[in-house]
Scaffold this motif. Structure first.
Motif, PDB file in Angstrom:
ATOM      1  N   ALA A  80     -11.713 -12.766   3.658  1.00  0.00           N
ATOM      2  CA  ALA A  80     -10.477 -12.119   4.094  1.00  0.00           C
ATOM      3  C   ALA A  80      -9.454 -12.098   2.962  1.00  0.00           C
ATOM      4  CB  ALA A  80      -9.894 -12.853   5.299  1.00  0.00           C
ATOM      5  N   TYR A  81      -8.829 -10.943   2.804  1.00  0.00           N
ATOM      6  CA  TYR A  81      -7.690 -10.759   1.896  1.00  0.00           C
ATOM      7  C   TYR A  81      -6.451 -10.763   2.779  1.00  0.00           C
ATOM      8  CZ  TYR A  81      -4.161  -7.973  -0.529  1.00  0.00           C
ATOM      9  OH  TYR A  81      -2.981  -7.515  -1.080  1.00  0.00           O
ATOM     10  N   ALA A  82      -5.408 -11.459   2.398  1.00  0.00           N
ATOM     11  CA  ALA A  82      -4.130 -11.426   3.108  1.00  0.00           C
ATOM     12  C   ALA A  82      -3.045 -11.077   2.107  1.00  0.00           C
ATOM     13  CB  ALA A  82      -3.843 -12.766   3.766  1.00  0.00           C
ATOM     14  N   GLY A  83      -2.340  -9.995   2.361  1.00  0.00           N
ATOM     15  CA  GLY A  83      -1.285  -9.577   1.447  1.00  0.00           C
ATOM     16  C   GLY A  83      -0.739  -8.207   1.788  1.00  0.00           C
ATOM     17  N   LEU A  84      -0.009  -7.642   0.826  1.00  0.00           N
ATOM     18  CA  LEU A  84       0.682  -6.363   1.028  1.00  0.00           C
ATOM     19  C   LEU A  84      -0.103  -5.149   0.534  1.00  0.00           C
ATOM     20  CD1 LEU A  84       4.248  -7.518  -0.089  1.00  0.00           C
ATOM     21  CD2 LEU A  84       3.428  -7.202   2.256  1.00  0.00           C
ATOM     22  N   HIS A  85      -1.174  -5.360  -0.234  1.00  0.00           N
ATOM     23  CA  HIS A  85      -1.877  -4.227  -0.848  1.00  0.00           C
ATOM     24  C   HIS A  85      -3.393  -4.316  -0.659  1.00  0.00           C
ATOM     25  CE1 HIS A  85       1.966  -3.366  -2.694  1.00  0.00           C
ATOM     26  NE2 HIS A  85       1.998  -4.609  -3.129  1.00  0.00           N
ATOM     27  N   PRO A  86      -3.883  -4.194   0.579  1.00  0.00           N
ATOM     28  CA  PRO A  86      -5.331  -4.282   0.795  1.00  0.00           C
ATOM     29  C   PRO A  86      -6.050  -3.066   0.216  1.00  0.00           C
ATOM     30  CG  PRO A  86      -4.241  -3.585   2.794  1.00  0.00           C
ATOM     31  CD  PRO A  86      -3.157  -3.930   1.803  1.00  0.00           C
ATOM     32  N   ASN A  87      -7.290  -3.258  -0.177  1.00  0.00           N
ATOM     33  CA  ASN A  87      -8.124  -2.168  -0.679  1.00  0.00           C
ATOM     34  C   ASN A  87      -9.039  -1.727   0.460  1.00  0.00           C
ATOM     35  OD1 ASN A  87      -9.541  -0.348  -2.188  1.00  0.00           O
ATOM     36  ND2 ASN A  87     -10.670  -1.886  -3.351  1.00  0.00           N
ATOM     37  N   PHE A  88      -8.538  -0.854   1.327  1.00  0.00           N
ATOM     38  CA  PHE A  88      -9.248  -0.422   2.522  1.00  0.00           C
ATOM     39  C   PHE A  88      -9.201   1.097   2.602  1.00  0.00           C
ATOM     40  CE2 PHE A  88      -9.515   0.666   7.022  1.00  0.00           C
ATOM     41  CZ  PHE A  88     -10.584  -0.111   7.453  1.00  0.00           C
ATOM     42  N   SER A  89     -10.353   1.732   2.648  1.00  0.00           N
ATOM     43  CA  SER A  89     -10.414   3.183   2.775  1.00  0.00           C
ATOM     44  C   SER A  89     -10.377   3.550   4.250  1.00  0.00           C
ATOM     45  CB  SER A  89     -11.699   3.715   2.144  1.00  0.00           C
ATOM     46  OG  SER A  89     -11.814   5.098   2.404  1.00  0.00           O
ATOM     47  N   GLY A 125       4.909  -5.416   9.809  1.00  0.00           N
ATOM     48  CA  GLY A 125       5.199  -4.386   8.825  1.00  0.00           C
ATOM     49  C   GLY A 125       6.470  -3.625   9.084  1.00  0.00           C
ATOM     50  N   SER A 126       6.848  -2.874   8.078  1.00  0.00           N
ATOM     51  CA  SER A 126       7.986  -1.969   8.132  1.00  0.00           C
ATOM     52  C   SER A 126       7.552  -0.694   7.416  1.00  0.00           C
ATOM     53  CB  SER A 126       9.201  -2.597   7.436  1.00  0.00           C
ATOM     54  OG  SER A 126       8.937  -2.736   6.048  1.00  0.00           O
ATOM     55  N   ARG A 127       8.445   0.225   7.252  1.00  0.00           N
ATOM     56  CA  ARG A 127       8.093   1.456   6.531  1.00  0.00           C
ATOM     57  C   ARG A 127       7.766   1.187   5.071  1.00  0.00           C
ATOM     58  NH1 ARG A 127      11.089   6.636   8.716  1.00  0.00           N
ATOM     59  NH2 ARG A 127      11.088   6.088  10.909  1.00  0.00           N
ATOM     60  N   GLN A 128       8.404   0.154   4.501  1.00  0.00           N
ATOM     61  CA  GLN A 128       8.212  -0.124   3.084  1.00  0.00           C
ATOM     62  C   GLN A 128       7.094  -1.130   2.818  1.00  0.00           C
ATOM     63  OE1 GLN A 128      12.049  -1.422   1.869  1.00  0.00           O
ATOM     64  NE2 GLN A 128      12.941   0.625   1.910  1.00  0.00           N
ATOM     65  N   PHE A 129       6.967  -2.153   3.674  1.00  0.00           N
ATOM     66  CA  PHE A 129       5.997  -3.219   3.433  1.00  0.00           C
ATOM     67  C   PHE A 129       5.209  -3.518   4.702  1.00  0.00           C
ATOM     68  CE2 PHE A 129       9.522  -4.097   0.497  1.00  0.00           C
ATOM     69  CZ  PHE A 129       8.835  -4.036  -0.703  1.00  0.00           C
ATOM     70  N   THR A 130       3.902  -3.639   4.542  1.00  0.00           N
ATOM     71  CA  THR A 130       3.041  -4.017   5.653  1.00  0.00           C
ATOM     72  C   THR A 130       2.153  -5.168   5.203  1.00  0.00           C
ATOM     73  OG1 THR A 130       3.008  -1.757   6.503  1.00  0.00           O
ATOM     74  CG2 THR A 130       1.274  -3.228   7.275  1.00  0.00           C
ATOM     75  N   PHE A 131       2.277  -6.292   5.900  1.00  0.00           N
ATOM     76  CA  PHE A 131       1.431  -7.447   5.602  1.00  0.00           C
ATOM     77  C   PHE A 131       0.176  -7.327   6.458  1.00  0.00           C
ATOM     78  CE2 PHE A 131      -0.123 -11.741   6.327  1.00  0.00           C
ATOM     79  CZ  PHE A 131      -0.237 -12.185   5.016  1.00  0.00           C
ATOM     80  N   SER A 132      -0.987  -7.324   5.799  1.00  0.00           N
ATOM     81  CA  SER A 132      -2.263  -7.130   6.492  1.00  0.00           C
ATOM     82  C   SER A 132      -3.264  -8.199   6.115  1.00  0.00           C
ATOM     83  CB  SER A 132      -2.862  -5.768   6.114  1.00  0.00           C
ATOM     84  OG  SER A 132      -1.986  -4.729   6.433  1.00  0.00           O
ATOM     85  N   VAL A 133      -4.261  -8.342   6.984  1.00  0.00           N
ATOM     86  CA  VAL A 133      -5.425  -9.162   6.677  1.00  0.00           C
ATOM     87  C   VAL A 133      -6.627  -8.231   6.700  1.00  0.00           C
ATOM     88  CG1 VAL A 133      -6.866 -11.120   7.346  1.00  0.00           C
ATOM     89  CG2 VAL A 133      -4.385 -11.223   7.680  1.00  0.00           C
TER      90      VAL A 133
END
Length: 159
Positions: A80-89, A125-133
């Motif tokens: 799992a990656y946790a952060g603001l910039h996931p590499n997900f297509s 998340g917000s319009r500018q930043f989304t924290f994802s796993v």
């Protein structure tokens, strides 16, 4: 199980033998319903339930973290990656939802006929930043798939 211990501490009226009986009944009830004992795991910004014998180790980086979940035999079950910039297509993904959290999922078989999946869960998340796993795995056995999926499905935002 913890609830029964709290009950014992609060009331103390059932005594040690009563507490042990309540504990045994709880464990048997979990097994009768096909539930395995689990442990809470706190990742950065999220919480999941780990099935018995599964561990998680987090490697923190500057603005993200990578967690590796392993079975008791040491084999990797899920990452799992946790952060603001996931590499997900998102192309070809389908929507999903876990415990009130929005998610997207991709599934495919790899060249070795393993079942592979990526799941992106939006924690906040917000319009500018989304924290994802962003979870991912490629597994051959159905038992391992069930374990990995149980971890993913248990995700909650950490308070």
């Amino acid at each position: 199980m913890f609830h029964e211990f709290q009950m014992f501490q609060r009331h103390r009226s059932i005594g040690v033998p009563g507490f042990l009986i309540a504990l045994a009944v709880t464990c048997l009830a979990q097994r009768a319903h096909g539930q395995q004992p689990s442990t809470e795991f706190d990742g950065p910004g999220y919480r999941v339930q780990l099935p018995n014998g599964t561990t998680g180790v987090t490697e923190a980086r500057i603005d993200f973290s990578i967690t590796t979940f392993k079975k008791a035999d040491g084999n990797v079950l899920l990452s799992a990656y946790a952060g603001l910039h996931p590499n997900f297509s998102e192309r070809g993904s389908r929507t999903d939802r876990f415990n009130g959290l929005n998610a997207k999922r991709l599934e495919w078989p790899d060249s070795e006929k393993k079942k592979c999946s990526e799941v992106l869960v939006t924690i906040r998340g917000s319009r500018q930043f989304t924290f994802s796993v962003h979870f991912w795995y490629c597994l051959a056995s159905e038992a391992d798939l069930k374990l990995a999926e149980s971890i993913i499905r248990s995700i909650r935002a950490e308070p």
